[in-house]
Design an enzyme around this catalytic site. Structure first.
Site, PDB file in Angstrom:
ATOM      1  CD  GLU C  84      -6.898  13.557 -18.308  1.00  0.00           C
ATOM      2  OE1 GLU C  84      -8.061  13.092 -18.003  1.00  0.00           O
ATOM      3  OE2 GLU C  84      -6.462  14.658 -17.832  1.00  0.00           O
ATOM      4  CB  CYS C 116      -6.677   6.643 -16.055  1.00  0.00           C
ATOM      5  SG  CYS C 116      -6.865   8.162 -15.228  1.00  0.00           S
ATOM      6  CB  THR C 157      -4.186  12.225  -6.766  1.00  0.00           C
ATOM      7  OG1 THR C 157      -5.453  12.548  -7.408  1.00  0.00           O
ATOM      8  CG2 THR C 157      -4.196  11.936  -5.353  1.00  0.00           C
ATOM      9  NE  ARG C 204     -19.805   8.176  -0.603  1.00  0.00           N
ATOM     10  CZ  ARG C 204     -18.636   7.437  -0.286  1.00  0.00           C
ATOM     11  NH1 ARG C 204     -17.463   8.030   0.109  1.00  0.00           N
ATOM     12  NH2 ARG C 204     -18.879   6.209   0.244  1.00  0.00           N
ATOM     13  CG  HIS C 239      -6.103   3.275 -12.509  1.00  0.00           C
ATOM     14  ND1 HIS C 239      -5.176   4.253 -12.927  1.00  0.00           N
ATOM     15  CD2 HIS C 239      -7.048   4.198 -12.172  1.00  0.00           C
ATOM     16  CE1 HIS C 239      -5.447   5.532 -13.080  1.00  0.00           C
ATOM     17  NE2 HIS C 239      -6.666   5.520 -12.507  1.00  0.00           N
ATOM     18  CG  ASN C 271      -4.396   8.966 -11.029  1.00  0.00           C
ATOM     19  OD1 ASN C 271      -3.772   8.348 -11.846  1.00  0.00           O
ATOM     20  ND2 ASN C 271      -5.477   9.263 -11.220  1.00  0.00           N
ATOM     21  CB  SER C 301     -12.928   7.987 -15.943  1.00  0.00           C
ATOM     22  OG  SER C 301     -12.721   7.839 -14.746  1.00  0.00           O
TER      23      SER C 301
END
Lengths: 386, 137, 351
Positions: C84, C116, C157, C204, C239, C271, C301
């Site tokens: 990405e 990802c 991250t 969230r 992941h 990450n 995502s």
């Protein structure tokens, strides 16, 4: 081949000439030299310059300088060999006269560094190195000298402070030179404690970049008396090249082009280094002074700093160098420097060096280095009278 | 924005893979490639030779006043690296603590960004050297 | 049957990874943005130096994969890079890597993008390409220099790293793909529009409907279709956007700590986005024994998960030490502070 002599010299002070442009600085030096030689015309003009295109956006310098020096119509051309541009231009002038094609020839070196005060200047200077294999890696001119100096210190077990004598001598001599940029003496303590530019090169190892112009007039020795009774004869002129990049050299710690050009010059002059009374060398960095002394036969390999440690490079020493301040303290207007060296050599041989006068100076040598040893021009001059 | 494209593009194999030449006559290995052998002046077409990328630091210094296009990574260390096949090469050291570099330090080639031509220009990639990676036995 | 299972067996002929040496401790982020208060999702993350980007990271991983594969790069029929953070919006990363490893010109080059999971997509497509006889080998790479907006939760991250895999015939492979499965839906949990520098995310919403739904669905489907339970696997890699998500998902799938701990690098690496699940896979391959069964599930995502079941072969042990291991790169570590991080990752406004 005709014998050639210098019949006129001129220079501007080295420094920051904010109000004077490239063309005006060159004019100042040319006009001074022409007055000094009592001439009003010449057959050709050779302009030594490195950075006019990069810094002032000005190419085609031969014609520009000729035009603004009131010499319209004259044969004129720029000669470029990085920091050796001026001595290379001088050699072209010498070849012109020696060949019989030209009689009265002007050589001027001019550099206008302060028209750019940013990173363009350092990029322009880096142009002396290999663009594709050195400069692309972010190397600078100082860095190349630092690479050589670091390895030199490692290989020959030399400390940085062993180079102090070069800078101290240059500053001491510049104190008596009105045209010098730094006329302040320095001490060994100053040298040891100065700021680092690119380890191990410190601020006081490096010469200051500045504006300046210097010029000489040449003519056949047999005609020199018509103009002056103080002519200086060109006893030898030699230019040699080495690999452009430092990494391609068989021995990066040896200035092969200095050896080649000085040996050719000694041969032309029929003398050896022991006959030279003073040596205007290219102390753009202290390491270059040491390497130049070694390759030109004044010191053994790895012993260049010994001459400085023993005081042999001072005006009273065995081989005085940088007698009017050298690049280190007179200043280093890059493409003009070679002609400053030649003007200063002429001053010494004429007995016009004032408080810097080397006693009984009869034979002087100059050596102008382009890049980190890629082009090296050596000249030997001799007093004609006495 | 500068558009120096071809000047760098034509050196891709040298910059990415350290492809030099070996002289068919005297056997000397050269980087960068030349049209004429630097040792014996032979000018027959020289075969490619890919260097291993391993070498050691011959000399080094740290650049604090970086030229245009290099300020982002200043201060950085540049070195003369002695390749194990013979030639010296000029390059930056990367992934290194500048103060920990020493002459003789073993290094290996990596490919990194050499410079970007501004925010809009082409990115120039090429060789740099780093301390040889410590590999657990 | 929803699984993707090639007619000819295909595997991993060589693998390699790369992790930059700089580490930003998560507590540095809280020091700057929260007075040093509050918990942190991981210990530290890997940060690329100023001269590193997705190309340089992918290239070193690819070189390591080729050292293990010991093949002629001219026989690589496709070089695919998933990321990405491609260095160019327009101009492929893959051609640079292909040129640098000597795979050009007779090769297929393409850049992949799916947050990802862009890295595992190259592997999945490579399986098909090789099995279909379109290429002898495919080089699939997942690499990123992920950027989190300063002060955002992602800044703890978002890290740099990557892994590369040479996909080829099962007979040459150190591990063989048993099957793969992809589970995607239109779920906008995290995105970046073309002209913005930092991605945005749905807070969230990135949890239940996004990460957990896709990872668990993909894992459960591939296991169920082949009749496996968690006990059949030596290792599982999920992941890893942080530490908590993969730990919880692994537990929900019935895995024990010793099965997931080897492949969970996010606590010490962060990450690495398209590099994350594949770096976990290289860490597992570094120490696995012949005959081990591995489950690897990515998540991208937007959203989707690619699941793989991989069985290691007798060829693996000889290859493990022939290039630097994932742990070698994790051990190579220099801690930096937030200021250095800001400089290295181009967050200082210079003009």
């Amino acid at each position: 081949m005709r014998d050639v002599s210098i019949i006129g010299i001129g220079q501007t002070p080295v420094g920051e000439h904010w109000g004077r442009s490239l063309r005006h600085l060159a004019y100042d030096a040319v006009a001074a030299a022409m007055r000094n030689a009592n001439i009003e015309r010449a057959d050709a003009l050779y302009v030594g310059n490195m950075l006019s295109g990069e810094i002032s956006g000005q190419s085609h310098l031969g014609t520009l300088i000729a035009d603004f020096a009131g010499l319209r119509g004259i044969e004129a051309v720029k000669v470029e060999a990085a920091c050796a541009s001026a001595a290379a231009a001088f050699r072209q002038a010498y070849i012109g006269v020696a060949s019989g094609l030209q009689d009265i020839v002007i050589a001027v070196g001019v550099e206008k560094m302060t028209d750019d005060v940013g990173t363009q200047l350092s990029a322009g200077l880096a142009g002396a190195a290999d663009a594709d294999y050195e400069v692309i890696h972010g190397i600078t001119f100082v860095a190349l000298n630092a690479l050589i100096m670091k390895r030199y210190m490692h290989e020959y077990n030399v400390a940085r402070e062993d180079f102090a004598g070069f800078a101290i001598n240059a500053h001491a001599n510049a104190a008596a030179n009105n045209n010098a940029m730094f006329q302040n003496p320095i001490t060994k303590k100053d040298f040891v404690n100065c700021g680092v530019v690119a380890d191990p090169v410190g601020l006081l190892d490096a010469s200051p970049m500045a504006d300046g112009a210097a010029a000489v007039i040449l003519c056949p020795t047999e005609q020199a008396r018509e103009f002056t009774d103080n002519a200086i004869r060109i006893k030898a002129s030699a230019l040699a090249t080495d690999t452009l990049s430092v990494h391609d050299r068989r021995d990066p710690l040896w200035l092969q082009a200095a050896e080649d050009s000085s040996m050719r010059a000694y041969k032309q002059a029929g003398i050896g280094p022991e006959d030279i009374d003073f040596f205007e060398l290219h102390d753009a960095f202290t390491i270059m002074a040491a390497l130049s002394l070694e390759a030109s036969g004044f010191a053994q390999r790895g012993h260049g700093t010994w001459l400085a440690l023993d005081g042999e490079i001072t005006p009273e020493g065995k081989i005085p160098i940088s007698t009017r301040g050298g690049l280190k303290a007179r200043g280093h207007p890059v493409g003009a420097t070679g002609l400053y060296q030649i003007v200063e050599a002429a001053q010494q041989l004429r007995g016009e060096a004032g408080n810097n006068q080397i006693k009984n100076a009869a034979l002087g040598m100059t050596q102008n280095i382009g890049g980190s040893g890629a082009t090296i021009v050596t000249h030997i001059f001799e007093r004609v009278n006495q | 924005m500068t558009t120096e494209i071809a000047r760098h593009w034509r050196l891709n194999s040298q910059r990415y893979q350290l492809v030099g030449e070996v002289c068919p006559k005297c056997g000397v290995k050269m980087f960068p490639p030349r049209d004429v052998c630097m040792e014996c002046a032979d000018d027959t077409r020289q075969p490619d030779f890919q260097f291993s990328g391993r070498g050691e630091v011959y000399s080094f210094t740290t650049v604090h006043n970086a030229p245009e296009g290099y300020q982002e990574s200043a201060p950085y260390t540049v070195a003369l690296v002695k390749l194990e096949e013979g030639p010296l090469i000029t390059a930056q050291l990367t992934d290194v603590v500048n103060s920990e570099v020493e002459i003789g330090m073993p290094v290996e080639m990596v490919t990194r960004k050499l410079r970007a031509q501004g925010e809009e220009g082409v990115i120039i990639y090429g060789y740099k050297f780093r301390p040889r990676l410590a590999v657990a036995g | 049957m929803p699984l993707m299972k090639p007619n000819t067996d295909v595997g991993i002929v060589g693998y390699g990874c790369y992790i930059p040496m700089y580490r930003l401790p998560a507590k540095e982020v809280t020091r700057i943005w929260n007075d040093g208060q509050g918990g942190v999702p991981i210990k530290e993350k890997a940060v690329g130096g100023p001269d590193e980007d997705t190309m340089t990271i992918g290239l070193e991983a690819a070189r390591n994969a080729l050292v293990r594969a010991q093949i002629d790069p001219q026989q690589i029929g496709a070089v695919w890079v998933g990321s990405e953070s491609h260095p160019y919006a327009v101009k492929p990363t893959s051609t640079i890597i292909a040129e640098a490893i000597g795979a050009t010109p007779a090769t297929q080059g393409a850049d992949w993008q799916f947050a990802c999971k862009a890295g595992t997509e190259t592997i999945q497509a490579g399986i098909g390409f090789v099995a279909g006889g379109m290429a002898r080998y495919v080089l699939g790479i997942g690499a990123d220099t992920a950027q989190g907006r300063p002060g955002d939760a992602l800044e703890f991250t978002a890290a740099s790293g990557g892994a590369a895999f040479v996909i080829g015939a099962a007979e040459e492979s150190l591990a063989v793909f048993e099957a793969t499965y992809s589970h995607v839906t239109d779920t906008p949990d995290f995105w970046r529009r073309p002209t913005t520098h930092y991605p945005s995310h749905g807070q969230r919403f990135t949890g239940e409907p996004a990460y957990f739904h896709h990872v668990l669905s993909a894992a459960q489907t591939i296991m169920a279709e082949l009749g496996y339970t968690a006990q059949d696997f030596a290792y599982v890699i999920l992941h890893q956007p942080n530490r908590k998500f993969p730990e919880r998902a692994a537990a929900e799938l019935g895995f024990e700590k010793e099965q997931w701990v080897t492949g969970l690098l996010s606590p010490v690496v962060g990450n690495t986005y398209a590099g994350a699940s594949v770096l976990g896979l290289t860490a597992v391959l570094d120490i696995a024994q012949p005959g081990d069964k591995i489950l690897c599930v990515s998540f991208g995502s937007g959203a989707g998960s690619d699941a793989f079941i991989i069985n290691t072969t007798d060829r693996l042990p000889d290859k493990q030490k022939s290039a630097p291991t994932t742990q070698d790169y994790i051990n190579r570590r220099i801690e930096i502070d937030y200021a250095t991080y800001v400089r290295y990752r181009n967050k200082l406004k210079m003009h």
